[in-house]
Design a protein around this motif. Sequence first.
Motif, short mmCIF file in Angstrom:
data_model
loop_
_atom_site.label_atom_id
_atom_site.label_comp_id
_atom_site.label_asym_id
_atom_site.label_seq_id
_atom_site.Cartn_x
_atom_site.Cartn_y
_atom_site.Cartn_z
N ALA A 130 0.83 -1.21 0.00
CA ALA A 130 0.00 0.00 0.00
C ALA A 130 0.87 1.26 0.00
CB ALA A 130 -0.94 0.01 1.20
N GLU A 131 1.99 1.21 0.72
CA GLU A 131 2.91 2.36 0.73
C GLU A 131 3.58 2.51 -0.63
OE1 GLU A 131 4.12 2.42 5.47
OE2 GLU A 131 5.36 1.32 4.05
N PHE A 132 3.92 1.38 -1.26
CA PHE A 132 4.54 1.46 -2.58
C PHE A 132 3.59 2.10 -3.59
CE2 PHE A 132 5.17 -0.41 -6.83
CZ PHE A 132 6.47 -0.02 -7.08
N TYR A 133 2.31 1.66 -3.57
CA TYR A 133 1.34 2.19 -4.53
C TYR A 133 0.70 3.50 -4.05
CZ TYR A 133 1.61 -2.39 -6.78
OH TYR A 133 2.05 -3.52 -7.41
N ASN A 134 1.06 3.91 -2.82
CA ASN A 134 0.53 5.15 -2.21
C ASN A 134 -1.00 5.16 -2.16
OD1 ASN A 134 0.90 7.67 -0.95
ND2 ASN A 134 0.50 8.75 -2.85
N ILE A 135 -1.56 4.10 -1.56
CA ILE A 135 -3.00 4.00 -1.35
C ILE A 135 -3.28 4.38 0.10
CG2 ILE A 135 -5.04 2.55 -1.59
CD1 ILE A 135 -3.60 2.82 -4.19
N LYS A 136 -3.52 5.66 0.34
CA LYS A 136 -3.58 6.18 1.71
C LYS A 136 -4.69 5.55 2.56
CE LYS A 136 -3.02 10.49 4.25
NZ LYS A 136 -3.91 10.11 5.35
N PRO A 137 -5.92 5.32 2.04
CA PRO A 137 -6.95 4.71 2.90
C PRO A 137 -6.55 3.35 3.45
CG PRO A 137 -7.96 5.70 0.96
CD PRO A 137 -6.48 5.74 0.73
N ILE A 138 -5.84 2.53 2.63
CA ILE A 138 -5.38 1.24 3.14
C ILE A 138 -4.26 1.43 4.15
CG2 ILE A 138 -4.34 -0.98 2.52
CD1 ILE A 138 -5.69 -0.85 -0.16
N ILE A 139 -3.36 2.36 3.88
CA ILE A 139 -2.27 2.66 4.83
C ILE A 139 -2.85 3.08 6.17
CG2 ILE A 139 -0.33 4.19 5.33
CD1 ILE A 139 0.11 4.38 2.28
N ASP A 140 -3.84 3.98 6.15
CA ASP A 140 -4.46 4.47 7.39
C ASP A 140 -5.13 3.33 8.16
OD1 ASP A 140 -3.60 7.00 6.76
OD2 ASP A 140 -5.52 7.67 5.96
N LYS A 141 -5.83 2.45 7.41
CA LYS A 141 -6.52 1.33 8.05
C LYS A 141 -5.53 0.40 8.73
CE LYS A 141 -10.12 -1.40 8.77
NZ LYS A 141 -11.28 -0.98 9.60
N LEU A 142 -4.44 0.11 8.05
CA LEU A 142 -3.45 -0.82 8.60
C LEU A 142 -2.68 -0.22 9.76
CD1 LEU A 142 -2.15 -2.29 5.23
CD2 LEU A 142 -3.33 -3.57 7.01
N ASN A 143 -2.60 1.09 9.78
CA ASN A 143 -1.87 1.76 10.87
C ASN A 143 -2.73 1.98 12.11
OD1 ASN A 143 0.71 2.00 9.76
ND2 ASN A 143 0.15 3.83 8.61
N GLU A 144 -4.01 1.65 12.01
CA GLU A 144 -4.88 1.79 13.18
C GLU A 144 -4.43 0.81 14.27
OE1 GLU A 144 -8.85 1.10 11.97
OE2 GLU A 144 -9.05 2.98 10.85
N THR A 145 -4.58 1.21 15.50
CA THR A 145 -4.23 0.33 16.61
C THR A 145 -5.21 -0.82 16.69
OG1 THR A 145 -3.35 2.22 17.84
CG2 THR A 145 -3.85 0.22 19.10
#
Length: 336
Positions: A130-145
Amino acid sequence: MASGDSDFEEISARIRETQGMLTSVSERVRAERDQLERDFPKLQKFEGKPIKLDIGGFIFKTSLETLRKDTDSMLASMFSGRFDMKEQEDGSYFIDRDPTHFRFILNFLRTGKVIVPHDTIAREELLLEAEFYNIKPIIDKLNETTDSQSAIQPVVSEFSSSTLMKTEDKRVLLSWLSGQMNWRLIYKASRDGYRAADFHRCCDNKGETISVIHTTGGYLFGGYTDVPWTSARVGVYKRSSQSFLFAFWSSALGNTAVKATIVDSNHAVYHRADVCCAFGGGSNICISDSSNTNFNSYSNWSNGEYYSYPPGVTSNKYWLVGQQTFQTQDIEVFGH
């Protein structure tokens, strides 16, 4: 009179300021129009046909609209028309990334819904993609506690009947399966018999399966296929774009878990009544009849023609067990 002059100067200043703003906007619009005119020929080649993406050797088909859905993503930028995208001979566009989790990326672009795997390793791998493709909604979801215990719990119960795989092996395998759950042991050679007839009695027509092979030399490897096994009297190759091979312990890489993706989908698996499971046209992995009493089982990577060489291995046909033939100690097959 002096007051009138002051008002006139103020009005003139505002007119000049407005004219300057209009000039700036006009220049920007003209620049954007010129850019669109330059990009239009590049955009035309994407219009009106599915886009084929070759992600690490695995083909995905989608629409231009889907790829450009997230305007901040790398994919939207790639297919914006601003770049000269080079097609491969088969008309696909190659991206040198692991295809394992790309379906999560693509399904988000299609539906707008963020769905992530439960397994912690799979989540970490998806975050990298997700970081490679810069898909922010997935990045945010995965970074949730998240509750780490709930993330680990599915692995504890999954493959619980396996005596060949360690907990970490199970966790990695689940990540390669994108968190797909509810696998059950349908065949264990030491319990059900090592004959090809025993394998087919337990495994034929059981849907997708995972085969895990343990050799007398201590090597542990196997394969996944979505093609149900059958007892073909005359050997026949079956097609699959989903099958993959893996190793948890191999001659070349030791205790390093690696995955080999499908290269030639027309030769994914080989069905024949007098052999057990066989993968690839080589065969990359072939388990013989009565594999615990002979060295007729073999592995030959065939120069990566059918399944890719895994990371860390190049041009070694016998990287899996250090030689072409081997004897099995036990075999487990899981199905749904």
